[in-house]
Design a protein around this motif. Structure first.
Motif: not given
Length: 416
Positions: A21-40
């Motif tokens: 199991x792998x969990x990913x955390x992104x705080x996502x405060x300025x845009x969608x870049x952190x989330x999109x990077x984790x998703x990739x």
């Protein structure tokens, strides 16, 4: 506390009895870049032979709009945003910053306690936004099951600012106490963050440069023939110029200049405004664009890589994902970077310009005439692949597999 350098897979766990199991955390405060990077990264790992089960913990409700690998789900936190001065506040919920951080921290810890990940990958901020990860990281370390990884983009900020911020937040202590590795999603020939930020020898020994993340892999998340939006907006590949603003909350100046710029006679113009552009300015932008029949404004698409792939040229602010997309598709690009609250985009733009891979427009030069002049020029298609390492996704998969099954992979150390 000393961190043991062990396999990323939890010890004494049967792979047959329990998939990783792998969990990913992104705080996502300025845009969608952190989330999109984790998703990739999640998609790459989920597609590996080990088939781990990914859970994304994200700070934006737009996360539900993204295509995800089969068997993946996403936990949405109450949203934060960062002001132009760098201060955090609740994006929508009418509560104090202390209350929303307390709420997010409890949700994060509860989710990780229940999910029991074998690996946690944290994007960019070692302790989370305003230390909201602290309690969860302490619990995971005490439980002893989870191996923690910090993922960093190529540039954090200017070195002096990073030194001050990391010292204030005790980030090196957090990395020493909680993290087994640091994955730098970049190529040190572009920007060597270990050298530029003068990481300590102990921290540098944990850094692995993976190479940049090839954004062309995003099309593996869906059936592109069914969802490609170009035709629906009257666009044909190679016949439009793209202006992309990331999340859009601070892209007003660039958007307005592009809307008023003179397009080449054979080109249309597309502005991807982003979901966080203020509504009053979005209305103004649409009015400006309406004066040009070849200009259109689009607010939000879950996969903007479609528009990047089809563009003849690209004008952008210069965030990590946007720059990686333009480089992945080898597009001529002009970067008009944001310089507050971080110098990250400017540093990235200068590095790419020095390599002949991008043009740079300084903030004081931004105006419709400057964009018109750039658009009127012939820019050759940059030769990116072969010059910059874009094998990050395959390297990450190999690292994950080798760590989960045995010896440490041979990956470039960050020691300068």
């Amino acid at each position: 506390m000393r961190v043991r350098n062990e396999s990323l897979a939890a010890p004494n766990v049967s792979m047959e009895a329990r998939r990783l199991r792998v969990a990913f955390y992104s705080h996502d405060t300025m845009g969608l870049g952190h989330l999109r990077r984790n998703l990739l990264v999640a998609n790459a790992l989920a597609s590996s032979p080990l088939r781990p089960i990914p859970l994304l913990i994200a700070g934006v409700r737009e996360a539900t709009a993204f295509a995800m690998p089969p068997g993946t789900d996403c936990l949405i936190l109450p949203a934060l945003r960062k002001s132009s001065t760098g201060l955090y506040e609740a994006r929508s919920l009418d509560v104090s910053i202390a209350d929303i951080i307390a709420l997010r921290a409890r949700v994060i810890r509860g989710a990780l306690e229940a999910f029991e990940p074998d690996v946690l990958i944290v994007d960019n901020v070692p302790r989370g936004a305003l230390r909201e990860l602290e309690s969860a990281l302490q619990h995971l370390r005490k439980a002893g099951r989870t191996r923690c990884v910090l993922g960093l983009r190529d540039v954090i900020d200017e070195p002096a600012a990073v030194k001050i911020e990391w010292s204030r937040l005790d980030n090196e202590d957090a990395i020493r106490d909680f993290y087994d590795e640091v994955w730098a999603y970049s190529d040190p020939t572009v920007y060597n963050l270990v050298r530029e930020y003068r990481f300590s020898e102990e921290l540098a020994s944990k850094v692995r440069f993976t190479g940049y993340l090839d954004q062309r892999a995003r099309f593996g998340l869906f059936n592109e023939d069914d969802v490609c939006p170009l035709a629906a907006h009257g666009l044909r590949a190679g016949e439009y110029v793209l202006c992309t603003l990331g999340g859009g909350q601070d892209g007003a100046s660039l958007a307005e200049a592009f809307a008023l710029a003179e397009l080449p006679a054979d080109m249309a113009g597309v502005i991807l405004a982003g979901p966080y552009m203020p509504k009053d300015f979005l209305l103004r932008l649409r009015r400006l664009a309406s004066a040009n029949a070849r200009m259109q404004v689009l607010e939000f698409f879950a996969e903007p890589a479609h528009f990047m792939r089809g563009a003849a040229k690209v004008i952008m602010m210069g965030g990590y994902n946007s720059a990686c997309e333009a480089l992945s598709f080898e597009k001529p690009m002009l970067i008009a970077p944001r310089v507050k609250p971080r110098q990250e985009q400017m540093i990235r733009a200068q590095a790419l310009r020095a390599m002949g891979l991008a043009d740079l427009l300084w903030p004081e030069q931004l105006c419709p005439d400057a964009l018109s002049r750039w658009l009127s020029q012939d820019q050759p298609r940059p030769e990116v692949h072969g010059r910059i390492d874009f094998n990050g996704l395959s390297v990450l998969t190999a690292m994950f597999e080798r760590r989960a099954s045995g010896p440490t992979p041979e990956v470039r150390s960050g020691v300068a």
